[in-house]
Each structure stands twice: as C-alpha cells, then as structure tokens.
Design a protein around this motif. Structure first.
Motif, mmCIF file in Angstrom:
data_model
loop_
_atom_site.group_PDB
_atom_site.id
_atom_site.type_symbol
_atom_site.label_atom_id
_atom_site.label_comp_id
_atom_site.label_asym_id
_atom_site.label_seq_id
_atom_site.Cartn_x
_atom_site.Cartn_y
_atom_site.Cartn_z
ATOM 1 N N GLY A 1 75.879 -37.531 19.389
ATOM 2 C CA GLY A 1 76.285 -38.260 20.586
ATOM 3 C C GLY A 1 75.144 -38.910 21.341
ATOM 4 N N ALA A 2 73.904 -38.765 20.877
ATOM 5 C CA ALA A 2 72.764 -39.394 21.552
ATOM 6 C C ALA A 2 72.868 -40.914 21.452
ATOM 7 C CB ALA A 2 71.453 -38.929 20.927
ATOM 8 N N ASP A 3 72.485 -41.596 22.520
ATOM 9 C CA ASP A 3 72.446 -43.065 22.518
ATOM 10 C C ASP A 3 71.123 -43.581 21.973
ATOM 11 O OD1 ASP A 3 74.964 -43.290 23.757
ATOM 12 O OD2 ASP A 3 74.050 -43.032 25.731
ATOM 13 N N THR A 4 70.060 -42.854 22.268
ATOM 14 C CA THR A 4 68.699 -43.244 21.900
ATOM 15 C C THR A 4 67.898 -41.986 21.633
ATOM 16 O OG1 THR A 4 68.821 -45.166 23.376
ATOM 17 C CG2 THR A 4 66.636 -44.487 22.709
ATOM 18 N N ILE A 5 66.956 -42.083 20.703
ATOM 19 C CA ILE A 5 66.073 -40.956 20.401
ATOM 20 C C ILE A 5 64.638 -41.400 20.631
ATOM 21 C CG2 ILE A 5 65.259 -39.385 18.595
ATOM 22 C CD1 ILE A 5 68.105 -39.820 17.287
ATOM 23 N N LEU A 6 63.914 -40.608 21.398
ATOM 24 C CA LEU A 6 62.495 -40.842 21.638
ATOM 25 C C LEU A 6 61.709 -39.750 20.925
ATOM 26 C CD1 LEU A 6 62.599 -41.481 25.513
ATOM 27 C CD2 LEU A 6 62.891 -43.141 23.656
ATOM 28 N N HIS A 7 60.728 -40.152 20.117
ATOM 29 C CA HIS A 7 59.866 -39.172 19.436
ATOM 30 C C HIS A 7 58.439 -39.438 19.910
ATOM 31 C CE1 HIS A 7 57.870 -36.659 16.566
ATOM 32 N NE2 HIS A 7 58.993 -36.362 15.938
ATOM 33 N N ALA A 8 57.835 -38.446 20.554
ATOM 34 C CA ALA A 8 56.515 -38.616 21.160
ATOM 35 C C ALA A 8 55.360 -38.268 20.225
ATOM 36 C CB ALA A 8 56.433 -37.808 22.455
ATOM 37 N N GLY A 9 55.543 -38.475 18.937
ATOM 38 C CA GLY A 9 54.435 -38.400 17.997
ATOM 39 C C GLY A 9 54.250 -37.076 17.283
ATOM 40 N N ASP A 10 53.360 -37.116 16.299
ATOM 41 C CA ASP A 10 53.130 -36.058 15.318
ATOM 42 C C ASP A 10 54.396 -35.805 14.504
ATOM 43 O OD1 ASP A 10 50.466 -35.859 15.727
ATOM 44 O OD2 ASP A 10 50.474 -33.852 16.586
ATOM 45 N N VAL A 11 54.923 -36.909 14.007
ATOM 46 C CA VAL A 11 56.030 -36.900 13.051
ATOM 47 C C VAL A 11 55.479 -36.396 11.714
ATOM 48 C CG1 VAL A 11 57.711 -38.343 11.847
ATOM 49 C CG2 VAL A 11 57.022 -38.930 14.180
ATOM 50 N N CYS A 12 54.343 -36.960 11.335
ATOM 51 C CA CYS A 12 53.560 -36.674 10.138
ATOM 52 C C CYS A 12 54.071 -37.388 8.891
ATOM 53 C CB CYS A 12 53.380 -35.187 9.898
ATOM 54 S SG CYS A 12 52.515 -34.374 11.266
ATOM 55 N N VAL A 13 55.366 -37.429 8.672
ATOM 56 C CA VAL A 13 55.919 -38.197 7.551
ATOM 57 C C VAL A 13 57.178 -38.932 8.018
ATOM 58 C CG1 VAL A 13 54.952 -36.786 5.692
ATOM 59 C CG2 VAL A 13 57.129 -36.165 6.673
ATOM 60 N N PRO A 14 57.350 -40.178 7.581
ATOM 61 C CA PRO A 14 58.439 -40.991 8.132
ATOM 62 C C PRO A 14 59.856 -40.562 7.765
ATOM 63 C CG PRO A 14 57.063 -42.308 6.651
ATOM 64 C CD PRO A 14 56.444 -40.955 6.746
ATOM 65 N N PHE A 15 60.049 -39.674 6.793
ATOM 66 C CA PHE A 15 61.426 -39.287 6.476
ATOM 67 C C PHE A 15 62.120 -38.655 7.683
ATOM 68 C CE2 PHE A 15 59.788 -35.022 5.279
ATOM 69 C CZ PHE A 15 60.764 -34.198 5.831
ATOM 70 N N VAL A 16 61.338 -38.033 8.585
ATOM 71 C CA VAL A 16 61.906 -37.465 9.815
ATOM 72 C C VAL A 16 62.549 -38.577 10.645
ATOM 73 C CG1 VAL A 16 61.357 -36.340 12.011
ATOM 74 C CG2 VAL A 16 60.299 -35.540 9.885
ATOM 75 N N LEU A 17 61.859 -39.694 10.757
ATOM 76 C CA LEU A 17 62.376 -40.822 11.543
ATOM 77 C C LEU A 17 63.624 -41.407 10.890
ATOM 78 C CD1 LEU A 17 58.919 -42.407 12.346
ATOM 79 C CD2 LEU A 17 60.347 -41.002 13.864
ATOM 80 N N ASP A 18 63.638 -41.442 9.570
ATOM 81 C CA ASP A 18 64.836 -41.905 8.854
ATOM 82 C C ASP A 18 66.027 -40.983 9.134
ATOM 83 O OD1 ASP A 18 63.391 -44.029 7.734
ATOM 84 O OD2 ASP A 18 62.864 -42.862 5.944
ATOM 85 N N GLU A 19 65.778 -39.660 9.117
ATOM 86 C CA GLU A 19 66.852 -38.705 9.429
ATOM 87 C C GLU A 19 67.373 -38.925 10.848
ATOM 88 O OE1 GLU A 19 66.318 -34.549 7.131
ATOM 89 O OE2 GLU A 19 64.723 -34.984 8.573
#
Length: 160
Positions: free
Chosen positions: A25-43
């Motif tokens: 139900g989130a409208d927007t997701i903010l990630h403040a860094g140290d993802v380390c690998v982009p598959f997290v962002l894809d998820e």
C-alpha cells in the motif's frame, strides 16, 4: 515508506516478509543508501516508485540504477531531501539545515539507529535498518504520512 542500510546480500538475502507487509500500500519508497546490490531496489520497485541515494557501501551498479549522492523531492507538497551520511550526532540538525536550506524533512541513514527529531526548524528522520540492526533491539523501517504539504505522521516500525 522509508528504509536504509539493507546491506544485501549479507543481511538482505530476499525481501523479508515483515518488510513486505509494511510496503503493501505504499505510494513511494525512499531508500537512504547502503543498498549494496541493485536487486533490492528492483524488489522494492515492485511495490511503489523508489527514490534512493548512494551509501558509502554502494557501487557503480547502484549509481547506475539511479542513485545520486543527495536528492531533493517534492512529496505531496512536502520538500524532502535525502543523504546517506548525516555526519556526527552533535549539531546534526543545524548542519543539515545549512546543507538543505529549502527542505521540510531530511531523510538519512548510515548509523542504523532510528531517529525522528526536530531541530533548527527542520525535521530529520533515520529509519534505522530492517536487516542489520547492529546494537538496536529491532530491525526498523519508517512510515511517513504526508497530506497537502504537511508531514502528518512519522513512525519508526519494528520489523524483526
């Protein structure tokens, strides 16, 4: 929804179900860094549009996904700025006010310590980490409720 310091794949092997429940139900997701690998962002992008900044452990692949060092956003009329490392605890709000003079809210990460604080005429928010809690009692994420340019509510949510 706000998160930081997911540190995949060491600490985030796949999207934790407890985080997925908060994302629903989130409208927007903010990630403040140290993802380390982009598959997290894809998820995460499977739930809502993602805005991310580079952390000190992020490489070119995360930058190529679209992560700058800092980011300024307009979220429903609220001026939000993002950075990974906000520096020392002492003088943090005043320092961030100088760095982001037009911001209503600054979202940051790096310390893995959840924080919701107002100072120097600025609200600052660190969601902690959902997967690498370090010395914190729980993994955490943040939930922001914004209406008509106003931050109505900000919560730190335990996810572990």
């Amino acid at each position: 929804m706000v998160l930081s310091d997911t540190h995949a794949p060491r600490h985030w092997k796949a999207l934790p179900s407890s985080v997925a429940r908060v994302l629903d139900g989130a409208d927007t997701i903010l990630h403040a860094g140290d993802v380390c690998v982009p598959f997290v962002l894809d998820e995460l992008a499977g739930f809502a549009p993602v805005h991310v900044v580079l952390g000190n452990n992020d490489g070119r692949d995360v930058a190529a996904w679209g992560a700058p060092e800092t980011l300024d956003l307009d979220l429903a009329g609220l001026r939000v700025s993002m950075i990974h490392d906000s520096g020392r605890k002492e003088g943090r709000a005043a320092r961030l006010r100088r760095r982001f003079p037009d911001a209503d809210l600054v979202v940051f990460g790096h310390s893995h310590i959840p924080l919701d604080e107002t100072g120097a005429g600025l609200r600052i928010f660190n969601p902690g980490s959902p997967t690498d809690k370090r010395r914190q009692p729980h993994g955490t994420v943040g939930v922001l409720h914004i209406t008509d340019g106003t931050l109505v509510d900000a919560k730190i949510v335990n996810v572990s």
